[in-house]
Design an enzyme around this catalytic site. Sequence first.
Site, PDB file in Angstrom:
ATOM      1  N   HIS A 164       0.837  -1.210   0.000  1.00 36.53           N
ATOM      2  CA  HIS A 164       0.000   0.000   0.000  1.00 36.53           C
ATOM      3  C   HIS A 164       0.864   1.249   0.000  1.00 36.53           C
ATOM      4  O   HIS A 164       2.062   1.187   0.286  1.00 36.53           O
ATOM      5  CB  HIS A 164      -0.892   0.020   1.254  1.00 36.53           C
ATOM      6  CG  HIS A 164      -0.123   0.265   2.515  1.00 36.53           C
ATOM      7  ND1 HIS A 164       0.635  -0.715   3.129  1.00 36.53           N
ATOM      8  CD2 HIS A 164       0.041   1.388   3.268  1.00 36.53           C
ATOM      9  CE1 HIS A 164       1.208  -0.209   4.212  1.00 36.53           C
ATOM     10  NE2 HIS A 164       0.874   1.066   4.319  1.00 36.53           N
ATOM     11  N   LYS A 314      21.821   1.965   6.819  1.00 34.55           N
ATOM     12  CA  LYS A 314      22.536   3.229   6.992  1.00 34.55           C
ATOM     13  C   LYS A 314      21.743   4.065   8.004  1.00 34.55           C
ATOM     14  O   LYS A 314      20.534   4.238   7.865  1.00 34.55           O
ATOM     15  CB  LYS A 314      22.598   3.937   5.643  1.00 34.55           C
ATOM     16  CG  LYS A 314      22.783   5.424   5.689  1.00 34.55           C
ATOM     17  CD  LYS A 314      24.234   5.789   5.866  1.00 34.55           C
ATOM     18  CE  LYS A 314      24.428   7.308   5.956  1.00 34.55           C
ATOM     19  NZ  LYS A 314      25.695   7.662   6.588  1.00 34.55           N
ATOM     20  N   VAL A 317      22.299   9.806  11.322  1.00 37.89           N
ATOM     21  CA  VAL A 317      22.281  10.255  12.730  1.00 37.89           C
ATOM     22  C   VAL A 317      23.271  11.408  12.999  1.00 37.89           C
ATOM     23  O   VAL A 317      23.069  12.498  12.481  1.00 37.89           O
ATOM     24  CB  VAL A 317      22.464   9.065  13.694  1.00 37.89           C
ATOM     25  CG1 VAL A 317      21.194   8.249  13.764  1.00 37.89           C
ATOM     26  CG2 VAL A 317      23.629   8.164  13.285  1.00 37.89           C
TER      27      VAL A 317
HETATM   28  P1  H2U Z   1       1.922   2.731   7.081  1.00 37.88           P
HETATM   29  O1  H2U Z   1       2.197   1.292   7.078  1.00 37.88           O
HETATM   30  O2  H2U Z   1       2.772   3.487   6.088  1.00 37.88           O
HETATM   31  O3  H2U Z   1       1.969   3.252   8.469  1.00 37.88           O
HETATM   32  O4  H2U Z   1       0.438   2.903   6.543  1.00 37.88           O
HETATM   33  C1  H2U Z   1      -0.652   2.231   7.051  1.00 37.88           C
HETATM   34  C2  H2U Z   1      -1.727   3.264   7.230  1.00 37.88           C
HETATM   35  O5  H2U Z   1      -2.977   2.615   7.334  1.00 37.88           O
HETATM   36  C3  H2U Z   1      -1.538   4.080   8.511  1.00 37.88           C
HETATM   37  O6  H2U Z   1      -1.439   5.448   8.163  1.00 37.88           O
HETATM   38  C4  H2U Z   1      -3.766   3.268   8.265  1.00 37.88           C
HETATM   39  C5  H2U Z   1      -2.807   3.793   9.314  1.00 37.88           C
HETATM   40  O7  H2U Z   1      -3.312   4.965   9.932  1.00 37.88           O
HETATM   41  N1  H2U Z   1      -4.767   2.331   8.789  1.00 37.88           N
HETATM   42  C6  H2U Z   1      -6.103   2.663   8.709  1.00 37.88           C
HETATM   43  O8  H2U Z   1      -6.445   3.732   8.218  1.00 37.88           O
HETATM   44  N2  H2U Z   1      -7.028   1.770   9.184  1.00 37.88           N
HETATM   45  C7  H2U Z   1      -6.712   0.562   9.751  1.00 37.88           C
HETATM   46  O9  H2U Z   1      -7.589  -0.183  10.141  1.00 37.88           O
HETATM   47  C8  H2U Z   1      -5.303   0.141   9.877  1.00 37.88           C
HETATM   48  C9  H2U Z   1      -4.278   1.101   9.374  1.00 37.88           C
END
Ligand code: H2U
Length: 350
Positions: A164, A314, A317
């Site tokens: 995603h 990497k 920091v």
């Molecule tokens: P990241 O893995 O990049 O954190 O993205 C996952 C996103 O999916 C995250 O921003 C959203 C989280 O807020 N999410 C939802 O909107 N609903 C859910 O039920 C699980 C995760």
Amino acid sequence: MTEFNPTEHQHVRYNPLKDEWILVSPHRCLRPWSGQTESGQEEQASDPNNPLKAGAVRANGQRNPVYTSTYVFPNDFPALLERVPEPPTPDHPLFQASQAKGTCRVMCFHPESSMTIPLMTVEEILAVIEEWVNQMKELGRRYTWVQIFENKGAVMGCSNPHPHCQIWASSFMPNEPRVKDRTQKQYFTQYGKPLLVDYLEQELVKKDRIVIQNAEWVALVPYWAAWPYETMLLPKNGQPQRLTDLNDEQKKDLAEIIKGLNTKYDNLFKCSFPYCMGWHGAPTGPGHTPRDSPHWLLHGLYLPPLLRSATVKKFMVGYEMLAQPQRDLTPEQAAHTLRECDTVHYKLKK
Ligand code: H2U
């Protein structure tokens, strides 16, 4: 004094897009490592209750449809909301605040949580690109900046292994594109050509930082790359300023090069290669019309953290946080290594 050799002698390189310098210290590639290692990325991908999966129930209790291609939904935990009160007028220049409105969405690339971009078909990746364009078109009517980004892998802070990306649209220009807008405008005023068009012309002649290319796109390690295996996707023809400017041929070739580049990335350390990727193009919003920003060239960025293996990253920091980015292997060495990586994914090899 011996003659300068970029693979041996430290030097600084200028990033004209960000108006900043980076330190290249290739002699440091031999440094031993006894610091932190990252664990493998792929274990949790088979969770049958993953909330991003087709048909799964999300954190807010809503059930996703049984989607078969891409699926976009409003982020249940958004950093930006559409309606928000305005902060008070600043009473001193050192205490400035202004309104920040926006919206956040999540875009699933595929119904299956165990799928990844390099293992998807070109047609499936094309569907992702078409949806990126739709989202840019819709949100770009209202918002000044629409940031499409993908955090891939736990090491990059990705909270969910399902394939995603996220889309954050805002009423304001964030820092990175704000600086790029300024530097590209200055270059265009001075030289009468877009900075990245001139840059790509040079790279196509020099060839030593190109990883992979097709008729419409080039993936290269920028001369000024900060992350070890950082790459930039640049369009070769027609000077598209935004994702919404891409024609069918450009979209199809983009799907192909994304698959090719990600296959090489996975093959580099035989793992599902973590990165942060995203798109930068001309600003959007009500004041903008198609092709109104000739100083811009649309480009994609891959910023991967891995340095030596699937488990050694990497760190940006001490010196990087307090002085400026530093890298060990040169961008030319990184491009050479990626070029040599197989074009067939290691998981598909007999
Ligand atoms: P990241 O893995 O990049 O954190 O993205 C996952 C996103 O999916 C995250 O921003 C959203 C989280 O807020 N999410 C939802 O909107 N609903 C859910 O039920 C699980 C995760």
